[in-house]
Design a protein around this motif. Structure first.
Motif, PDB file in Angstrom:
ATOM      1  N   HIS A  93      28.023 -14.679 -33.116  1.00  0.00           N
ATOM      2  CA  HIS A  93      26.740 -14.688 -32.406  1.00  0.00           C
ATOM      3  C   HIS A  93      25.638 -14.160 -33.311  1.00  0.00           C
ATOM      4  O   HIS A  93      25.910 -13.532 -34.344  1.00  0.00           O
ATOM      5  CB  HIS A  93      26.809 -13.870 -31.109  1.00  0.00           C
ATOM      6  N   ALA A  94      24.397 -14.413 -32.897  1.00  0.00           N
ATOM      7  CA  ALA A  94      23.216 -13.910 -33.611  1.00  0.00           C
ATOM      8  C   ALA A  94      22.268 -13.207 -32.650  1.00  0.00           C
ATOM      9  O   ALA A  94      21.052 -13.139 -32.891  1.00  0.00           O
ATOM     10  CB  ALA A  94      22.488 -15.047 -34.317  1.00  0.00           C
ATOM     11  N   GLN A  95      22.794 -12.658 -31.566  1.00  0.00           N
ATOM     12  CA  GLN A  95      21.951 -12.101 -30.502  1.00  0.00           C
ATOM     13  C   GLN A  95      21.229 -10.819 -30.888  1.00  0.00           C
ATOM     14  O   GLN A  95      20.239 -10.458 -30.246  1.00  0.00           O
ATOM     15  CB  GLN A  95      22.797 -11.847 -29.252  1.00  0.00           C
ATOM     16  N   PHE A  96      21.718 -10.126 -31.911  1.00  0.00           N
ATOM     17  CA  PHE A  96      21.060  -8.883 -32.297  1.00  0.00           C
ATOM     18  C   PHE A  96      19.936  -9.090 -33.298  1.00  0.00           C
ATOM     19  O   PHE A  96      19.354  -8.118 -33.786  1.00  0.00           O
ATOM     20  CB  PHE A  96      22.085  -7.886 -32.849  1.00  0.00           C
ATOM     21  N   SER A  97      19.622 -10.340 -33.621  1.00  0.00           N
ATOM     22  CA  SER A  97      18.428 -10.616 -34.424  1.00  0.00           C
ATOM     23  C   SER A  97      17.212 -10.037 -33.702  1.00  0.00           C
ATOM     24  O   SER A  97      17.128 -10.092 -32.470  1.00  0.00           O
ATOM     25  CB  SER A  97      18.256 -12.121 -34.636  1.00  0.00           C
ATOM     26  N   ARG A  98      16.274  -9.508 -34.472  1.00  0.00           N
ATOM     27  CA  ARG A  98      15.221  -8.673 -33.866  1.00  0.00           C
ATOM     28  C   ARG A  98      13.874  -8.930 -34.526  1.00  0.00           C
ATOM     29  O   ARG A  98      13.813  -9.273 -35.704  1.00  0.00           O
ATOM     30  CB  ARG A  98      15.616  -7.197 -34.037  1.00  0.00           C
ATOM     31  N   PHE A  99      12.792  -8.764 -33.771  1.00  0.00           N
ATOM     32  CA  PHE A  99      11.457  -8.779 -34.361  1.00  0.00           C
ATOM     33  C   PHE A  99      10.560  -7.795 -33.619  1.00  0.00           C
ATOM     34  O   PHE A  99      10.794  -7.466 -32.453  1.00  0.00           O
ATOM     35  CB  PHE A  99      10.842 -10.184 -34.358  1.00  0.00           C
ATOM     36  N   TRP A 100       9.552  -7.304 -34.330  1.00  0.00           N
ATOM     37  CA  TRP A 100       8.614  -6.351 -33.736  1.00  0.00           C
ATOM     38  C   TRP A 100       7.182  -6.651 -34.175  1.00  0.00           C
ATOM     39  O   TRP A 100       6.944  -7.266 -35.212  1.00  0.00           O
ATOM     40  CB  TRP A 100       8.975  -4.908 -34.085  1.00  0.00           C
ATOM     41  N   LEU A 101       6.236  -6.218 -33.342  1.00  0.00           N
ATOM     42  CA  LEU A 101       4.810  -6.379 -33.581  1.00  0.00           C
ATOM     43  C   LEU A 101       4.144  -5.014 -33.429  1.00  0.00           C
ATOM     44  O   LEU A 101       4.480  -4.262 -32.511  1.00  0.00           O
ATOM     45  CB  LEU A 101       4.186  -7.363 -32.585  1.00  0.00           C
ATOM     46  N   SER A 102       3.202  -4.713 -34.308  1.00  0.00           N
ATOM     47  CA  SER A 102       2.541  -3.412 -34.237  1.00  0.00           C
ATOM     48  C   SER A 102       1.052  -3.562 -34.536  1.00  0.00           C
ATOM     49  O   SER A 102       0.665  -4.305 -35.444  1.00  0.00           O
ATOM     50  CB  SER A 102       3.171  -2.439 -35.245  1.00  0.00           C
ATOM     51  N   ALA A 103       0.218  -2.874 -33.746  1.00  0.00           N
ATOM     52  CA  ALA A 103      -1.226  -2.833 -33.968  1.00  0.00           C
ATOM     53  C   ALA A 103      -1.642  -1.367 -34.100  1.00  0.00           C
ATOM     54  O   ALA A 103      -1.442  -0.571 -33.175  1.00  0.00           O
ATOM     55  CB  ALA A 103      -1.977  -3.491 -32.822  1.00  0.00           C
ATOM     56  N   ASP A 104      -2.203  -1.006 -35.260  1.00  0.00           N
ATOM     57  CA  ASP A 104      -2.537   0.391 -35.550  1.00  0.00           C
ATOM     58  C   ASP A 104      -4.026   0.526 -35.832  1.00  0.00           C
ATOM     59  O   ASP A 104      -4.623  -0.324 -36.514  1.00  0.00           O
ATOM     60  CB  ASP A 104      -1.731   0.874 -36.756  1.00  0.00           C
ATOM     61  N   HIS A 105      -4.592   1.619 -35.336  1.00  0.00           N
ATOM     62  CA  HIS A 105      -6.033   1.823 -35.483  1.00  0.00           C
ATOM     63  C   HIS A 105      -6.329   3.318 -35.647  1.00  0.00           C
ATOM     64  O   HIS A 105      -5.707   4.164 -34.992  1.00  0.00           O
ATOM     65  CB  HIS A 105      -6.776   1.298 -34.258  1.00  0.00           C
ATOM     66  N   VAL A 106      -7.250   3.622 -36.536  1.00  0.00           N
ATOM     67  CA  VAL A 106      -7.744   4.992 -36.721  1.00  0.00           C
ATOM     68  C   VAL A 106      -9.246   4.969 -36.446  1.00  0.00           C
ATOM     69  O   VAL A 106      -9.989   4.209 -37.077  1.00  0.00           O
ATOM     70  CB  VAL A 106      -7.469   5.507 -38.148  1.00  0.00           C
ATOM     71  N   THR A 107      -9.700   5.779 -35.486  1.00  0.00           N
ATOM     72  CA  THR A 107     -11.115   5.809 -35.125  1.00  0.00           C
ATOM     73  C   THR A 107     -11.923   6.570 -36.175  1.00  0.00           C
ATOM     74  O   THR A 107     -11.371   7.248 -37.050  1.00  0.00           O
ATOM     75  CB  THR A 107     -11.318   6.473 -33.758  1.00  0.00           C
ATOM     76  N   ASP A 108     -13.254   6.455 -36.077  1.00  0.00           N
ATOM     77  CA  ASP A 108     -14.130   7.177 -36.998  1.00  0.00           C
ATOM     78  C   ASP A 108     -13.930   8.684 -36.878  1.00  0.00           C
ATOM     79  O   ASP A 108     -14.163   9.422 -37.841  1.00  0.00           O
ATOM     80  CB  ASP A 108     -15.590   6.824 -36.718  1.00  0.00           C
ATOM     81  N   ALA A 109     -13.489   9.133 -35.703  1.00  0.00           N
ATOM     82  CA  ALA A 109     -13.265  10.561 -35.485  1.00  0.00           C
ATOM     83  C   ALA A 109     -11.896  11.017 -35.971  1.00  0.00           C
ATOM     84  O   ALA A 109     -11.571  12.203 -35.894  1.00  0.00           O
ATOM     85  CB  ALA A 109     -13.423  10.890 -34.003  1.00  0.00           C
TER      86      ALA A 109
END
Length: 455
Positions: free
Chosen positions: A151-167
């Motif tokens: 099987h190949a059911q444990f194949s995985r992917f992820w998405l990430s959005a990162d932000h640092v404010t002016d403060a």
């Protein structure tokens, strides 16, 4: 009759006089026509010059307009970074705050294994056919021939959005998925034909500064101590393994959380096992961790309320875990977990949290388990691991009955070869054993292989 000579002399003179008198008139007429033509030519030249001036002005306006359009388009489009240009023409996160960075990753993993169980086969479609799950080892059944699964059911992917404010505030949104647990029951989605499996949520959370909200690993679990296994987990018997929704606060080495509550219940004399969502209070955890070049060490605590219908009980557990580096090529990873009502958190629920007694009340079950693993790198491309794990539950047989799991244990040995960066080819030998309260036992022998490409 001939003319007089004087008359013959006067004839040329008269002609000359006549020509002299006519010449000024002819010259005057020619001059007036030339002036008229010159006037018309001059007028035409003025008209041509006016047309040329108008055309030149129009071309100048068109050029200016084109330049303005180009400037507006350049201002509207994001500035291209220096160096290699991105694939997409515009930002991939148009709804995010300016300056947000987007990242994507995961791995493709194919598992192939051959299994031999002493007391009957693990049911087809069970999670125990995909990776090592101690509670699925058959006990007191009929033997049989070995069987294989791919099987190949444990194949995985992820998405990430990162932000640092002016403060200086940090924000992160993270979603992770694989294809295990979605399942399917149609011809198009089972092993008969296409082996199609649904996308399954693993993690989904947002974090800001020290806070985290959403689904991720339980704060009671030490992910950094997990061994380097070919199997999905490896030493599952003694591993705390839970992902669930929570609200967590981290400051320095400390982290605390409130997490989704759920109670697993074994009915009186082990007649059935069920889940109860009747809990009124969340699970509460706290963790302290120290780390350095030597590795890390962590202690975690867990407080729980158990509820089934109108019956309640309480429990608590503790976990000590870590990783110790023996050198550049070796490390030891370990965990020891114990508590009252630890069942749901240990080894994919080997034991229940509570049992119902003869009067209908619920009582928390005591349990404990742990693992130790040694990892050695033979070189930059070859590494190996040896692991041992065990779990034990203090069942009151007069309440639980004799058919519940009392203990499990497993041994694991693997080699993982990386012919190219991010590409692993591994093989793991597994021996697992499950024992009931009446001492009946069943064992599992498995060769588990995988090919895994991370990106």
């Amino acid at each position: 009759m001939s003319k007089h000579p004087s008359m013959r002399a006067r004839a040329p003179l008269a002609a000359a006089l006549l020509l002299a008198l006519a010449a000024p008139g002819s010259a005057l007429a020619q001059s007036e026509r030339e002036k008229a033509l010159e006037a018309r030519v001059a007028d035409l030249e003025r008209q041509v010059q006016m047309l040329l001036s108008a055309q030149q002005q129009q071309q100048t306006q068109i050029a200016a307009t084109q330049e303005q359009v180009t400037q507006v388009q350049a201002a509207a489009a994001p500035a291209a970074p220096a160096g290699k240009q991105p694939i997409q023409a515009t930002t991939i996160t148009p709804g995010a705050s300016a300056g947000t960075t987007f990242s994507y990753g995961g791995f493709i993993k194919m598992d192939a294994m051959a299994t031999d169980t002493s007391d009957g086969r693990i049911a087809d479609g069970s999670s125990g056919r995909l990776f090592y799950v101690p509670s699925t080892i058959p006990v007191a059944g009929d033997g049989g021939d070995p069987y294989a699964d791919f099987h190949a059911q444990f194949s995985r992917f992820w998405l990430s959005a990162d932000h640092v404010t002016d403060a200086g505030d940090t924000l992160k949104g993270y979603v992770e998925m694989d294809f295990f647990g979605g399942g399917s029951n149609t011809l198009a989605g089972n092993e008969t034909a296409t082996n199609t499996y649904a996308v399954t949520l693993r993690q989904a959370y947002v974090s800001w500064n020290n806070w985290l909200a959403g689904q991720t690993w339980s704060n009671f679990m030490d992910v950094a101590a997990l061994p380097d296994a070919v199997d999905f987990v490896g030493p599952t018997d003694g591993t705390v393994f839970v992902r669930q929704a929570q609200l967590r606060y981290t400051r320095g080495p400390w982290s605390v959380s409130i997490e989704n509550p759920q109670t697993t219940v074994t009915s009186y004399l082990g007649a059935a096992r069920s889940n109860s969502g009747d809990n009124a209070l969340p699970d509460v955890t706290a963790r302290w961790q120290a780390k350095g070049g030597w590795g890390h060490f962590s202690v975690a605590g867990l407080l729980r309320q158990f509820k089934a219908g109108d019956r309640t009980d309480g429990g608590m557990a503790v976990s000590v875990s870590g990783k110790y580096n023996l050198g550049a090529s070796d490390d030891i990873r370990y965990a020891a977990n114990a508590g009252s009502g630890i069942g749901r958190y240990l080894g994919f629920g080997i034991g229940s949290d509570v049992v119902t007694d003869a009067g209908g009340d619920i009582q928390a079950l005591d349990g404990y388990g742990g693992f130790v693993a040694w990892r050695h790198a033979f070189g930059p491309k070859l590494r190996g691991n040896l692991m041992y794990a065990a779990s034990h539950f203090d069942n009151d047989a007069s309440i639980t009955g004799w058919g519940v799991t009392e203990r499990t244990q497993s041994f694991h040995a693997n080699l993982i070869y990386s012919p190219l960066p991010k590409l692993d080819v591994g093989a793991e030998l597994i021996y697992g054993q499950r024992s009931l309260e009446d001492d009946r036992e069943g064992d599992l022998k498995r060769l588990h292989t995988h090919i895994k490409y991370s990106f």
